[in-house]
Structure formats: C-alpha cells, structure tokens
Design an enzyme around this catalytic site. Structure first.
Site, PDB file in Angstrom:
ATOM      1  N   THR A   1       0.840  -1.196   0.000  1.00 45.83           N
ATOM      2  CA  THR A   1       0.000   0.000   0.000  1.00 45.83           C
ATOM      3  C   THR A   1       0.874   1.245   0.000  1.00 45.83           C
ATOM      4  O   THR A   1       2.082   1.181   0.199  1.00 45.83           O
ATOM      5  CB  THR A   1      -0.899   0.065   1.248  1.00 45.83           C
ATOM      6  OG1 THR A   1      -0.100   0.431   2.386  1.00 45.83           O
ATOM      7  CG2 THR A   1      -1.588  -1.254   1.525  1.00 45.83           C
ATOM      8  N   ASP A   2       0.253   2.383  -0.211  1.00 41.84           N
ATOM      9  CA  ASP A   2       0.904   3.647   0.087  1.00 41.84           C
ATOM     10  C   ASP A   2       0.599   3.980   1.549  1.00 41.84           C
ATOM     11  O   ASP A   2      -0.087   3.238   2.253  1.00 41.84           O
ATOM     12  CB  ASP A   2       0.418   4.733  -0.868  1.00 41.84           C
ATOM     13  CG  ASP A   2       1.446   5.844  -1.063  1.00 41.84           C
ATOM     14  OD1 ASP A   2       2.282   6.047  -0.166  1.00 41.84           O
ATOM     15  OD2 ASP A   2       1.405   6.525  -2.103  1.00 41.84           O
ATOM     16  N   TRP A   3       1.072   5.103   2.002  1.00 47.15           N
ATOM     17  CA  TRP A   3       1.073   5.513   3.412  1.00 47.15           C
ATOM     18  C   TRP A   3      -0.337   5.493   4.017  1.00 47.15           C
ATOM     19  O   TRP A   3      -1.210   6.254   3.605  1.00 47.15           O
ATOM     20  CB  TRP A   3       1.670   6.902   3.506  1.00 47.15           C
ATOM     21  CG  TRP A   3       1.940   7.429   4.876  1.00 47.15           C
ATOM     22  CD1 TRP A   3       1.082   8.159   5.647  1.00 47.15           C
ATOM     23  CD2 TRP A   3       3.151   7.304   5.634  1.00 47.15           C
ATOM     24  NE1 TRP A   3       1.684   8.495   6.837  1.00 47.15           N
ATOM     25  CE2 TRP A   3       2.960   7.983   6.853  1.00 47.15           C
ATOM     26  CE3 TRP A   3       4.380   6.686   5.392  1.00 47.15           C
ATOM     27  CZ2 TRP A   3       3.938   8.069   7.838  1.00 47.15           C
ATOM     28  CZ3 TRP A   3       5.366   6.769   6.367  1.00 47.15           C
ATOM     29  CH2 TRP A   3       5.152   7.446   7.565  1.00 47.15           C
TER      30      TRP A   3
END
Length: 770
Positions: free
Chosen positions: A311-313
C-alpha cells in the site's frame, strides 16, 4: 561467416545456461519459501504483511516522532519483532537524512534484533523512496527528477542514473526502493506531475523499463549487492483526478484506463519488477486499495504480476478514516487484503492491523490462502534480495558512493534535460563578457533545483546538505566572473508555512539595477513540494513573480527567463516580452552548472518537452486528444477562443544548431496484419555547431470505427548526435501493436484502414489491410 555462426552459437548457449541457472535459482527459492510458510504461525504470517515507519522504533516522546540524533528503542523493537513479527520498516526518522554509516548502524541493529526475536529468523525488508538518488542519505548523488529525465529522452542515461541510485542505496544498507513512478503525468495542476516521465504512455514505458534495468539489472538479479528491488507506483491512474489535487477522485473509463494508464505498468511488469505500490486515490467511486478487479483480476491475473503489492502511506486505514468505504478499521483491513494487498504500509498503529487481521482469518472473513499468497510474495522478495544470507550491506564496500564519476553522470543528465523553448534573434548563447543581473526566487536556491524527496520528504532541508553545489547565481559567476554579476532576489520564498508563499524582497532594487545590465537572468518557478502540500488553485506563475517579471521586462533590457519548476506554471502574461526561455525542470544538485553551461554555449541544449506547456488555465489539454479539441472558427459563425493553442507543444525544444529532415519513407505502401513496417528518415545538422536531436515518430489512425482516434500518438523516438554538416538515416520499426487501440469493451482493436506517419513536419501514409 563461420566465425559469426560460432559466436552466435556460443551466445545462444550462454543465454540458455543463464536462463537455466535463473530457473533453478527460482525453484530453490520457491522450495525455501514453501518450507518456511509451512512452519509459520498465523501471527507470524500476519506480521510479515505489516510495514511500520522508523519513528515507531526510535526513541522519542511517542511513536510518531523520534528524537534526533536517532537512537533505537530496544523495548519497542522487542515488541515489534518478537511479539508482532513485523516484516518491514520504511522511511527515515524525523525527516532527517543520515550518513551511509549511520544507516548501516541503524538497519544492522534492526536486523540483529529481528533475527534474534523472530522464531523463524526472517530478516526485515527495509524500503525508502529513492526517486532521484539516495534521497535520505547525506552525500548521495542527486539526479534530475523524472520529469527532467523524460526531457533528456536518453534511456541509457536513465538506466545509468538508476544503477548509481541502486548502488548508493545499497551503500546505505537499504535494499528496497519505492521507484519508479510510472503514472501518466498529463495534468499540469497535479502536485506530483514532476515525479512522472510526462504525459505520453510510450515515453513512460521506455524510460520506466530503463529505470528498472538500472535498479534491478537486466537479469533482475537483485541478490547482486549493487542492485535493489524496485517498486512501480502508483498502480493505477493516480494522476488523473478530476480536481487536479492529490488523493482525490478520478473517473476513468475502461478504455482510457487501458489505453493511456496501463501500458507503462505492463511494460514494467514484463521487465520483471519485483514490487508495486498502489494508487492512493479513488477510481469511479472505488478506492483502488479496495478494488479487487484492479489489484487481483487485472494486475495479478491478467498481467501475471508475481511480485509483492504494498500500500501507500496509511491507505488501508484511509478506507475507513478518509474514504468511508469501511465502517471500522477492521472492515478496512478485510477489504484491502481481500482486494489483493500483500503488505500494509501501516505506518504507526501496527497492533490494530495485526490483531484485526488475525481475527478476520479466524472468523473466516479473510481466507488462509490469501494470507499465504501474500506472505509467499513477501518472502520471495526477501530471498531474491539474499537477505537471509546477507541481511546488511556495509558502506565500506561501496567506494564509488558520491564519487566524481557518479556526479558527472548527474551533471550530464541535467545538461541533456534542459530545454530551450524560445530564442528570439538567437540571443542565446550569451557572451562571457556580458554584465548580468540575476533575479528571482529560484536564482540562489539549491532547494528549488532539486525539488522534494531530497534529503527530506518536502526537500525543505536541502540547503543543509547541498552547500558544496552551485546555485544558478554561483554557477553563472563561475562562468563570467564576480565583477560581471549582480544578484538581487527581487522576490523570495517564505521560510516555513505554505510552500508557495513569497515575500517581496527588493523588487524595486532589482528593477533599478536592470539599467546597468547587458542581460537579465530572470529565475522563476516553484519552491519544493509534493503530495497534498503541493495542491494548488491557480496555475499561473505566482502573483509576486508575475509582477517582478512584468516590471523587469518593462525596463527594456534583454531578459532571459529561466524556469525551475515541477510543472508548467503559466507564463503567458509576460512571455511575449522575454527574449529567451530556458526550462530546467528540477535538474538536481548540478542543475545550476548545467544551466550556466547552456546559457553561455558550453552545452548545446537538446531537451524536449515531456508534456504540453499550456498557455491558459482553461486550456490544459495534452497532445493526446481527439480531433474535436481542435475545432477552428467557422467562417461567419463563431470565434472559438478555446481551441488547441498551447504555449509550447509536447516534444518541443530548440537547439543552437539547425536540424533538417528529409526523405521520410515507408518500406511498403500497404501491409497486412501481422507484418511490420520500416520507416526511415534522413536528419542533417545544417548549422555550425555539433548538437543532439531527438527524432520523434508519431502515427495517426485516420479513421476508426469503435472509438474516435487520437490526433496523433508517439510510437518511437531516438536521440542522435550530429556534427555540423553530418547526416544520419534514422530507422524505426513499427509492429501491429503500435496500430491498435483499446475499444469500448476494453479489448485491443486492430482495424484495416489508412494510417499517417509524421516525423517533424514530414508525413507519409500507408494502408493496413486484412
């Protein structure tokens, strides 16, 4: 003939041997992974799927911020790696760049603790965003940002820059790089446009593959201690938001998604990239992190991606907190993991992720097979990186870190990226005896030359680490001498606060000084930014910079506009009154030197725009558009003001010499489906100085039956170097795939009909028959 045959036979034998070795190596890894998975508990598997940020295990008041200088919290590490079996760590702590030795000490301690506390002795996978050099390492080589690399149009340089970045990242004891960015950078409003390779799918594909080859090696042997695992981002359609703002909704048809946004990612998957990061936004109402059709059906099944999806942040958490698709954090975890996520960049509250995912499996809401698939993908990357045998890489084994050799590669790339957009009356190059006034907020600023992701997330600490490099003022002074340079900023960026705020700073003094100058270098653009801090509401160059430009040009002296910006800020309010325009993009630590060398003729500019430079805020359409965007004034009817009328078109860029094109030819007037077409054109340097030219080949499908065709599309390009008077025949090969388009059903369409080829101003036609 016999010698050639023997060499070919030997080459074939070697290639077959290398392939066999690679297959055997992969089989060995697969066996080890399966044996390890069979021993792991559910809790251990879930821990491998969790990624935390470094601050969590750094000493400080809380897990959201570590004290500086960084020291690790042993008690927290014991909990993280012993109780929760966390498999990955990312980022730097408190936004500080560290020396290679400090990175080695920190990550070695992390690995030591993880291997001690974890029952199965699984090493940690450490990742960082190293998008134009080893971002968070003090003393690393910073290259031009991707948008500048796209302007350079030199895949060899891009591959070399990525290889150096991989080397210096490994010198920092980091094996995983969240790069390249393969998003289509087609919206000048978007805050991350500069992180992309621009607005063309083919250009993004070619340079994306070159970057992967540099990071991972053409053989994708990331066990090589000079290579890293790459991460393609952000899958898929991240930049195509309706508002032009970061992490906001997009509405993209299946046809557009596949025609424009997918090709660069498909090329990168085919090139063997090991990991991929997900788009933080929403497409057609569905957050991509919860989109099974995109992450599993398209990426894993259709494209055959065998690697790790991260995932991203905080984006699984955002399914609940921001996007409101999930009523609770637990439901958000279920949606994300079932959609196809393998690793969650949590980044702080790892207990919430791990505890809830374990419960979801026990409740049957996430299948054990889905967990095993995710862990299998994670462990394969760790084995491929050779982390089980060598969890650390020591900076003492990397003598070329920050070397002159690496710095030269950065300078060369910056020099080829700089794009000459206007040169009225051949005012450039300048004489080195000229008295120069330099003004503007970007004139004496290393932060603006580099942009964000430079020593810190927003690039706001660049000045602390880049004092040894030259700003534009310093580089020009080196060219012409201190006595010939006057520097008055006129306008400055405010420290802290919003990244676009500016202060009037001796604007009148700059205008008064213009009378004593032969030439004025007006250095305008943007301060560093990325992601949400880079969102904006006005595409025009900021008000104070526009005011400075208008006052300076009114002085009646020769004004050279030097642009230093991440996206094309509109300059139409004052561009007619400047004699020359030089676009430097975000050229890195050697950008000042490269700009000065172009200004004074030591370098002949060869960059080409990787995007369309708009003239007006309501006319931001790119070069890939439908014929209806070019409707002209109908005689006696309406005046269509908003026709296609960019400030500068995609692919534009001038030189200090003249290149002429002739003899555009196709080898067949008609081809059948399945046949290739050969295109040749002769390019001659008819000027007086040597220069490099990018030869672009575009195709136009004159008529289509399913979807209105684009006006034209880039299919090939090649950068050539010609001496004065020298000619070269450039040959391109087109295949049927180049003539297909995506239909309304999302499937490729190849239709018989007439096609046009264009190179420069030359055109040729051919027919595709059944």
């Amino acid at each position: 003939m016999k010698i050639r045959f023997k060499n070919l036979a030997l080459f074939t034998l070697l290639m077959a041997g290398a392939l066999a070795n690679a297959q055997q190596k992969q089989q060995d890894i697969d066996k080890k992974v399966e044996a390890l998975i069979a021993k792991m508990t559910l809790e251990e598997k879930v821990g491998q799927m969790a990624q935390i940020t470094l601050d969590v295990i750094g000493k400080g008041e809380n897990r959201f911020s570590s004290t500086y200088p960084l020291a690790l919290d042993q008690a927290e590490m014991k909990k993280v790696f012993g109780k929760y079996h966390i498999g990955s760590v990312l980022n730097t702590a408190s936004g500080h760049a560290l020396t290679p030795q400090k990175w080695y000490e920190i990550i070695s301690e992390i690995q030591k603790t993880a291997l001690k506390e974890d029952t199965n002795k699984i090493p940690v996978l450490y990742g960082v965003d190293e998008i134009h050099g080893a971002t968070y390492t003090d003393g690393a080589t910073m290259f031009p940002q991707q948008i500048a690399q796209a302007a350079a149009r030199n895949p060899v340089m891009t591959e070399r820059g990525a290889a150096i970045t991989a080397y210096e990242t490994r010198a920092s004891n980091i094996p995983w790089n969240f790069s390249p960015v393969l998003d289509l950078g087609g919206d000048p409003r978007f805050s991350r446009m500069w992180e992309s390779f621009g607005e063309d799918p083919y250009l993004c594909s070619v340079l994306g593959v070159a970057m992967i080859d540099g990071y991972e090696g053409k053989d994708n042997n990331i066990a090589n201690p000079e290579k890293v695992a790459s991460s393609l981002k952000h899958f898929l359609g991240y930049h195509a938001t309706v508002s032009g703002k970061d992490r906001t909704p997009a509405y993209i048809s299946e046809e557009a998604l596949r025609e424009y946004h997918l090709p660069s990612f498909k090329a990168a998957v085919d090139a063997g990239a090991h990991t991929i990061m997900v788009n933080s936004g929403i497409i057609n109402g569905v957050p991509v992190h919860a989109n099974y059709n995109i992450l599993t059906k398209l990426l894993k099944e259709e494209l055959g991606f065998k690697g790790l999806i991260v995932t991203d942040w905080a984006d699984i958490e955002n399914l609940h907190r921001r996007d409101r698709l999930a009523a609770s954090p637990k439901e958000a975890i279920m949606l994300g993991i079932n959609a196809g996520i393998d690793m969650s960049m949590i980044p702080y509250q790892y207990e919430v992720f791990c505890d809830n995912l374990i419960e979801l499996v026990k409740e049957g809401k996430v299948k054990q097979d889905r967990i095993d698939d995710a862990v299998r993908r994670i462990l394969k990357v760790k084995y491929a990186l050779n982390l089980f045998d060598k969890p650390n890489t020591n900076p003492k084994d990397y003598p070329k870190f920050g070397s002159k050799e690496h710095e030269k590669a950065s300078y060369d790339m910056a020099a080829e990226a700089i794009t000459l957009l206007k040169n009225e009356s051949n005012v450039l190059p300048l004489k080195k005896t000229a008295k120069v006034l330099i003004t503007g907020p970007n004139a004496n600023n290393m932060r603006t030359l580099n942009g964000a992701w430079t020593y810190s997330w927003q690039g706001d600490r660049t000045e602390l680490h880049a004092q040894q490099y030259n700003t534009i003022v310093e580089a020009v002074t080196n060219e012409v001498g201190k006595a010939n340079v006057t520097y008055i900023p006129g306008v400055s960026y405010k420290e802290g606060g919003h990244y676009y705020d500016e202060l009037a700073d001796k604007m009148d003094e700059a205008v008064a000084a213009a009378k004593d100058a032969d030439v004025i270098l007006l250095c305008l653009g943007e301060n560093s930014y990325t992601e949400k801090p880079g969102d904006m509401n006005d595409l025009y160059m900021s008000d104070l910079q526009t005011e400075l430009a208008q006052k300076i040009t009114a002085a009646g002296k020769t004004v050279i506009l030097i642009l230093n910006e991440g996206r094309p800020r509109l300059i139409s309010k004052f561009e007619p009154n400047v004699k020359a325009v030089l676009q430097s993009y975000l050229p890195g630590n050697f950008g000042g030197d490269a700009i000065a060398d172009v200004l004074f003729g030591d370098v002949n500019p060869s960059g080409k725009l990787p995007y369309t430079y708009p003239r007006y805020p309501n006319a931001t359409i790119g070069y890939i558009h439908k014929p209806s965007e070019e409707q002209k004034k109908a005689e006696g009817v309406y005046n269509y003001e908003a026709d296609y009328n960019p400030q500068y078109p995609f692919g534009f860029g001038l030189s200090y010499t003249i290149f002429s094109y002739k003899d555009l030819k196709v080898n067949k007037a008609s081809i059948k489906k399945g046949e290739n077409l050969q295109v040749t054109v002769v390019v001659t340097n008819t000027g007086k100085v040597a220069g490099k030219e990018v030869v672009h080949l575009f195709t136009t499908d004159l008529y289509a039956t399913s979807v209105t065709p684009d006006v034209k599309r880039l299919r090939r390009f090649e950068k050539i170097d010609l001496k004065p008077g020298e000619s070269k025949t450039v040959t391109f090969e087109l295949n049927p795939k180049d003539l297909t388009y995506v239909g309304r059903d999302g499937k490729d369409v190849l239709e018989a009909g007439d096609f046009e080829i264009s190179v420069d101003k030359l055109k040729a036609t051919f027919t595709l028959s059944e």
